[in-house]
Write a protein that holds these residues in place. Structure first.
Motif, PDB file in Angstrom:
ATOM      1  N   GLY A 149       0.694  -1.387   0.138  1.00 57.26           N
ATOM      2  CA  GLY A 149      -0.076   0.014   0.023  1.00 57.26           C
ATOM      3  C   GLY A 149       0.701   1.249   0.107  1.00 57.26           C
ATOM      4  N   ILE A 150       0.117   2.267  -0.451  1.00 54.35           N
ATOM      5  CA  ILE A 150       1.051   3.651  -0.561  1.00 54.35           C
ATOM      6  C   ILE A 150       0.086   4.757  -0.183  1.00 54.35           C
ATOM      7  CG2 ILE A 150       0.765   4.099  -2.962  1.00 54.35           C
ATOM      8  CD1 ILE A 150       3.458   5.042  -3.278  1.00 54.35           C
ATOM      9  N   GLY A 151       0.512   5.979   0.506  1.00 57.68           N
ATOM     10  CA  GLY A 151      -0.364   6.906   0.838  1.00 57.68           C
ATOM     11  C   GLY A 151       0.531   7.963   1.530  1.00 57.68           C
ATOM     12  N   LEU A 152       0.386   8.416   2.702  1.00 56.57           N
ATOM     13  CA  LEU A 152       1.084   9.295   3.311  1.00 56.57           C
ATOM     14  C   LEU A 152       2.534   8.521   3.824  1.00 56.57           C
ATOM     15  CD1 LEU A 152      -1.386  10.997   5.774  1.00 56.57           C
ATOM     16  CD2 LEU A 152      -0.077  12.076   4.110  1.00 56.57           C
ATOM     17  N   ASP A 153       2.482   6.969   3.929  1.00 60.96           N
ATOM     18  CA  ASP A 153       3.782   6.327   4.028  1.00 60.96           C
ATOM     19  C   ASP A 153       3.853   5.815   2.720  1.00 60.96           C
ATOM     20  OD1 ASP A 153       4.843   6.786   6.732  1.00 60.96           O
ATOM     21  OD2 ASP A 153       3.018   5.523   7.122  1.00 60.96           O
ATOM     22  N   GLU A 154       5.313   5.468   2.457  1.00 63.22           N
ATOM     23  CA  GLU A 154       5.746   4.883   1.069  1.00 63.22           C
ATOM     24  C   GLU A 154       5.386   3.330   1.095  1.00 63.22           C
ATOM     25  OE1 GLU A 154       6.797   5.426  -2.163  1.00 63.22           O
ATOM     26  OE2 GLU A 154       8.116   6.899  -1.391  1.00 63.22           O
ATOM     27  N   HIS A 155       5.464   2.829   2.068  1.00 66.58           N
ATOM     28  CA  HIS A 155       4.999   1.400   2.590  1.00 66.58           C
ATOM     29  C   HIS A 155       4.029   1.373   3.503  1.00 66.58           C
ATOM     30  CE1 HIS A 155       8.688  -0.582   0.647  1.00 66.58           C
ATOM     31  NE2 HIS A 155       8.243   0.277  -0.228  1.00 66.58           N
ATOM     32  N   GLU A 156       2.790   1.033   3.347  1.00 68.31           N
ATOM     33  CA  GLU A 156       1.762   0.859   4.351  1.00 68.31           C
ATOM     34  C   GLU A 156       0.743  -0.363   3.933  1.00 68.31           C
ATOM     35  OE1 GLU A 156       0.189   5.154   3.939  1.00 68.31           O
ATOM     36  OE2 GLU A 156      -1.644   4.226   2.924  1.00 68.31           O
ATOM     37  N   GLU A 157      -0.328  -0.611   4.629  1.00 66.50           N
ATOM     38  CA  GLU A 157      -1.172  -1.594   4.431  1.00 66.50           C
ATOM     39  C   GLU A 157      -2.142  -1.104   3.150  1.00 66.50           C
ATOM     40  OE1 GLU A 157      -2.587  -4.264   7.092  1.00 66.50           O
ATOM     41  OE2 GLU A 157      -2.326  -2.906   8.784  1.00 66.50           O
ATOM     42  N   PRO A 158      -2.492  -2.116   2.401  1.00 67.07           N
ATOM     43  CA  PRO A 158      -2.459  -3.308   2.596  1.00 67.07           C
ATOM     44  C   PRO A 158      -1.292  -3.973   1.671  1.00 67.07           C
ATOM     45  CG  PRO A 158      -3.835  -3.005   0.588  1.00 67.07           C
ATOM     46  CD  PRO A 158      -3.332  -1.595   1.142  1.00 67.07           C
ATOM     47  N   TYR A 159      -0.719  -5.146   2.155  1.00 62.89           N
ATOM     48  CA  TYR A 159       0.592  -5.594   1.523  1.00 62.89           C
ATOM     49  C   TYR A 159       0.065  -6.550   0.547  1.00 62.89           C
ATOM     50  CZ  TYR A 159       3.229  -2.830   4.547  1.00 62.89           C
ATOM     51  OH  TYR A 159       3.702  -1.754   5.427  1.00 62.89           O
ATOM     52  N   ILE A 160       0.427  -6.745  -0.670  1.00 62.19           N
ATOM     53  CA  ILE A 160      -0.071  -7.577  -1.759  1.00 62.19           C
ATOM     54  C   ILE A 160       1.053  -8.894  -1.692  1.00 62.19           C
ATOM     55  CG2 ILE A 160      -0.622  -7.643  -4.148  1.00 62.19           C
ATOM     56  CD1 ILE A 160      -2.302  -5.679  -2.374  1.00 62.19           C
ATOM     57  N   VAL A 161       0.846  -9.860  -0.843  1.00 62.69           N
ATOM     58  CA  VAL A 161       1.478 -10.820  -0.759  1.00 62.69           C
ATOM     59  C   VAL A 161       0.866 -12.162  -0.156  1.00 62.69           C
ATOM     60  CG1 VAL A 161       1.707 -10.175   1.844  1.00 62.69           C
ATOM     61  CG2 VAL A 161       3.560 -11.418   0.867  1.00 62.69           C
ATOM     62  N   SER A 162       1.481 -13.338  -0.468  1.00 57.61           N
ATOM     63  CA  SER A 162       0.766 -14.471  -0.094  1.00 57.61           C
ATOM     64  C   SER A 162       0.706 -14.736   1.288  1.00 57.61           C
ATOM     65  CB  SER A 162       1.756 -15.707  -0.646  1.00 57.61           C
ATOM     66  OG  SER A 162       1.500 -16.748  -0.021  1.00 57.61           O
ATOM     67  N   GLY A 163      -0.529 -15.172   1.844  1.00 56.04           N
ATOM     68  CA  GLY A 163      -0.696 -15.310   3.370  1.00 56.04           C
ATOM     69  C   GLY A 163      -1.899 -14.091   3.502  1.00 56.04           C
ATOM     70  N   ASN A 164      -1.789 -12.959   2.737  1.00 58.91           N
ATOM     71  CA  ASN A 164      -2.800 -11.971   2.995  1.00 58.91           C
ATOM     72  C   ASN A 164      -4.262 -12.246   2.097  1.00 58.91           C
ATOM     73  OD1 ASN A 164      -4.364  -9.571   3.536  1.00 58.91           O
ATOM     74  ND2 ASN A 164      -2.978  -8.227   2.742  1.00 58.91           N
ATOM     75  N   ALA A 165      -5.081 -12.906   2.984  1.00 60.61           N
ATOM     76  CA  ALA A 165      -6.500 -13.322   2.428  1.00 60.61           C
ATOM     77  C   ALA A 165      -7.324 -12.255   2.348  1.00 60.61           C
ATOM     78  CB  ALA A 165      -7.024 -14.547   2.916  1.00 60.61           C
ATOM     79  N   ASP A 166      -6.969 -10.941   2.792  1.00 67.03           N
ATOM     80  CA  ASP A 166      -8.079  -9.872   2.893  1.00 67.03           C
ATOM     81  C   ASP A 166      -8.287  -9.442   1.515  1.00 67.03           C
ATOM     82  OD1 ASP A 166      -8.032 -10.100   5.701  1.00 67.03           O
ATOM     83  OD2 ASP A 166      -6.888  -8.336   5.937  1.00 67.03           O
ATOM     84  N   PRO A 167      -9.600  -9.460   1.227  1.00 64.21           N
ATOM     85  CA  PRO A 167     -10.322  -8.712  -0.122  1.00 64.21           C
ATOM     86  C   PRO A 167      -9.748  -7.097  -0.080  1.00 64.21           C
ATOM     87  CG  PRO A 167     -11.956  -9.176   1.483  1.00 64.21           C
ATOM     88  CD  PRO A 167     -10.581  -9.607   2.278  1.00 64.21           C
ATOM     89  N   VAL A 168      -9.357  -6.682  -1.027  1.00 62.46           N
ATOM     90  CA  VAL A 168      -9.109  -5.273  -1.467  1.00 62.46           C
ATOM     91  C   VAL A 168     -10.507  -4.783  -1.677  1.00 62.46           C
ATOM     92  CG1 VAL A 168      -6.811  -5.690  -2.461  1.00 62.46           C
ATOM     93  CG2 VAL A 168      -8.637  -5.390  -3.939  1.00 62.46           C
ATOM     94  N   ASP A 169     -10.554  -3.402  -1.490  1.00 64.65           N
ATOM     95  CA  ASP A 169     -11.941  -2.708  -1.618  1.00 64.65           C
ATOM     96  C   ASP A 169     -11.697  -1.102  -2.155  1.00 64.65           C
ATOM     97  OD1 ASP A 169     -14.508  -2.194  -0.903  1.00 64.65           O
ATOM     98  OD2 ASP A 169     -14.167  -1.817   1.163  1.00 64.65           O
ATOM     99  N   ALA A 170     -12.842  -0.664  -2.767  1.00 61.66           N
ATOM    100  CA  ALA A 170     -12.652   0.482  -3.397  1.00 61.66           C
ATOM    101  C   ALA A 170     -11.923   1.470  -2.741  1.00 61.66           C
ATOM    102  CB  ALA A 170     -14.085   1.165  -3.588  1.00 61.66           C
ATOM    103  N   GLY A 171     -11.017   2.357  -3.189  1.00 61.10           N
ATOM    104  CA  GLY A 171     -10.428   3.364  -2.412  1.00 61.10           C
ATOM    105  C   GLY A 171      -8.702   2.989  -2.069  1.00 61.10           C
ATOM    106  N   MET A 172      -8.579   1.586  -2.011  1.00 64.97           N
ATOM    107  CA  MET A 172      -7.214   1.199  -1.452  1.00 64.97           C
ATOM    108  C   MET A 172      -6.364   1.545  -2.720  1.00 64.97           C
ATOM    109  SD  MET A 172      -7.948  -2.315   0.309  1.00 64.97           S
ATOM    110  CE  MET A 172      -9.133  -2.303   1.759  1.00 64.97           C
ATOM    111  N   THR A 173      -5.254   1.974  -2.239  1.00 66.11           N
ATOM    112  CA  THR A 173      -3.924   2.222  -3.386  1.00 66.11           C
ATOM    113  C   THR A 173      -2.910   1.149  -2.940  1.00 66.11           C
ATOM    114  OG1 THR A 173      -3.443   4.052  -2.009  1.00 66.11           O
ATOM    115  CG2 THR A 173      -4.884   4.567  -3.816  1.00 66.11           C
TER     116      THR A 173
END
Ligand code: ZN
Ligand code: ZN
Length: 377
Positions: free
Chosen positions: A311-335
């Motif tokens: 993920g990226i925003g005010l931090d260069e690296h932030e959630e969500p992490y696009i990685v094996s083991g992260n089964a969270d669905p992405v949602d509108a507005g995520m970058t």
């Protein structure tokens, strides 16, 4: 107009943060300078050994505790317009005791569970922990993640602006990328261009030529670029709104050879497949797999050694992490970034990185500069 909009959005964030505090059974949030403080208050505070701290109790008044000499900056920040009382502490006072007393009076009792900024300096978290004992301190990340992951329209606009700025820098890279120049010389030109094209800070410049391209986070160094090199250029900065850019393109100094061209074609298909897989409800690990499967099927699976994105925003690296083991669905507005790479140790490497935003029904790519291998004569 613009500042009113920003103020309204930020005020809503304080309310939403309080709702999450209540839901998670946390009595208060303490934020020192950093992205979390800026997110909730708009205050781009200096990280110092002197304590600056947002004190946000689950009920009662919010305060911004600042060193007396920082008071003018705090007063000029949007924080004052959000109903946050600014309290300064003189040079010889104990700001940690001040935080404890503000919390005790807001809550009407001593707090038992307090969330502190993920990246709070140890000198502050330890001192606050002592002043608030026996309360338990926990990271603020889980309190703020649901808010910060979903960007509002103003944040998306700021990220589009940052992405367009870094695209313009990539458009300028070919001018200075030549055999006979060192990575450092090229990197200095790029750093200047990052500022010239509309960032206020250079976050990083990776120029990795030839075998150095096989190290994903190579330190741009003194190696002189050679004809035939693949050159990985991964760059990012922060714009005036505080939002980050991050984009990688791979360049070739003349003909890189059939094997490198074939490898790049696989990488480009993988990056495309991953971007095209993005829509609300798809899991983060599914987006990772969309890139990884293409690379593995071509026999390069062992040479894609990192997650697909962050993920990226005010931090260069932030959630969500696009990685094996992260089964969270992405949602509108995520970058987040989509940045697969293939790295052949001792030989060469390549990476393609775009920032994407999840829309209501698909994906918007914020970076638009060419993803083709840029072959320079
Ligand atoms: Zn990058
Ligand atoms: Zn990245």
């Amino acid at each position: 107009m613009t500042s009113n909009l920003a103020t309204n959005l930020t005020a809503g964030r304080l309310d939403r943060a309080r709702t999450v505090l209540a839901a998670q059974g946390v009595d208060a949030l303490l934020l020192t300078p950093g992205a979390e403080l800026r997110y909730l208050t708009g205050y781009d505070a200096l990280p110092l050994e002197r304590l600056t701290c947002l004190v946000l109790p689950v009920t009662g008044d919010a305060h911004l505790v600042v060193p007396k000499l920082e008071r003018p900056r705090a007063d000029e920040s949007p924080a004052a317009g959000l109903g946050i009382a600014i309290v300064d502490w003189p040079e010889t006072a104990d700001p940690n005791a001040l935080v404890a007393s503000l919390l005790n009076s807001a809550l009407g009792a001593a707090p038992s569970r307090i969330a502190v900024a993920d990246r709070m300096w140890a000198i502050h978290s330890l001192a606050l922990g002592a002043a608030l004992a026996p309360a338990t301190l926990t990271p603020a990340g889980p309190v703020l993640r649901e808010l910060r992951m979903r960007k509002d329209p103003a944040e998306l606009a700021a990220l589009r602006d940052a992405a367009a700025a870094i695209d313009r820098v990539h458009d300028r890279v070919p001018q200075g990328l030549q055999a006979g120049r060192s990575e450092s010389e090229v990197g200095r030109d790029i750093a200047e261009a990052i500022i010239a094209e509309g960032h206020v800070a250079v976050n990083f410049v990776i120029v990795a030529g030839g075998p150095n391209g096989a190290s994903p986070h190579h330190d741009t160094g003194e190696r002189v670029l050679q004809q035939g090199d693949l050159v990985v250029v991964d760059i990012g900065g922060t714009n005036a709104a505080g939002y980050c850019s991050d984009s990688t393109r791979t360049y070739a100094l003349g003909d890189p050879g059939a094997e490198a061209l074939a490898m790049y074609a696989v990488l480009q298909r993988a990056q495309e497949a991953s971007c095209n897989s993005v829509r609300p409800g798809v899991t983060a690990e599914g987006i990772d797999a969309a890139a990884r499967d293409v690379i593995a099927a071509a026999g390069y699976g062992d040479f894609f050694v990192h997650r697909t994105g962050h993920g990226i925003g005010l931090d260069e690296h932030e959630e969500p992490y696009i990685v094996s083991g992260n089964a969270d669905p992405v949602d509108a507005g995520m970058t987040f970034s989509i940045e697969p790479g293939i790295y052949l140790p001792g030989r060469f490497g390549a990476r393609i990185e775009d920032i994407v935003a999840v829309t209501g029904d698909g994906v918007e790519r914020l970076n638009r500069s060419t993803r083709d291998l840029v072959v320079l004569d």
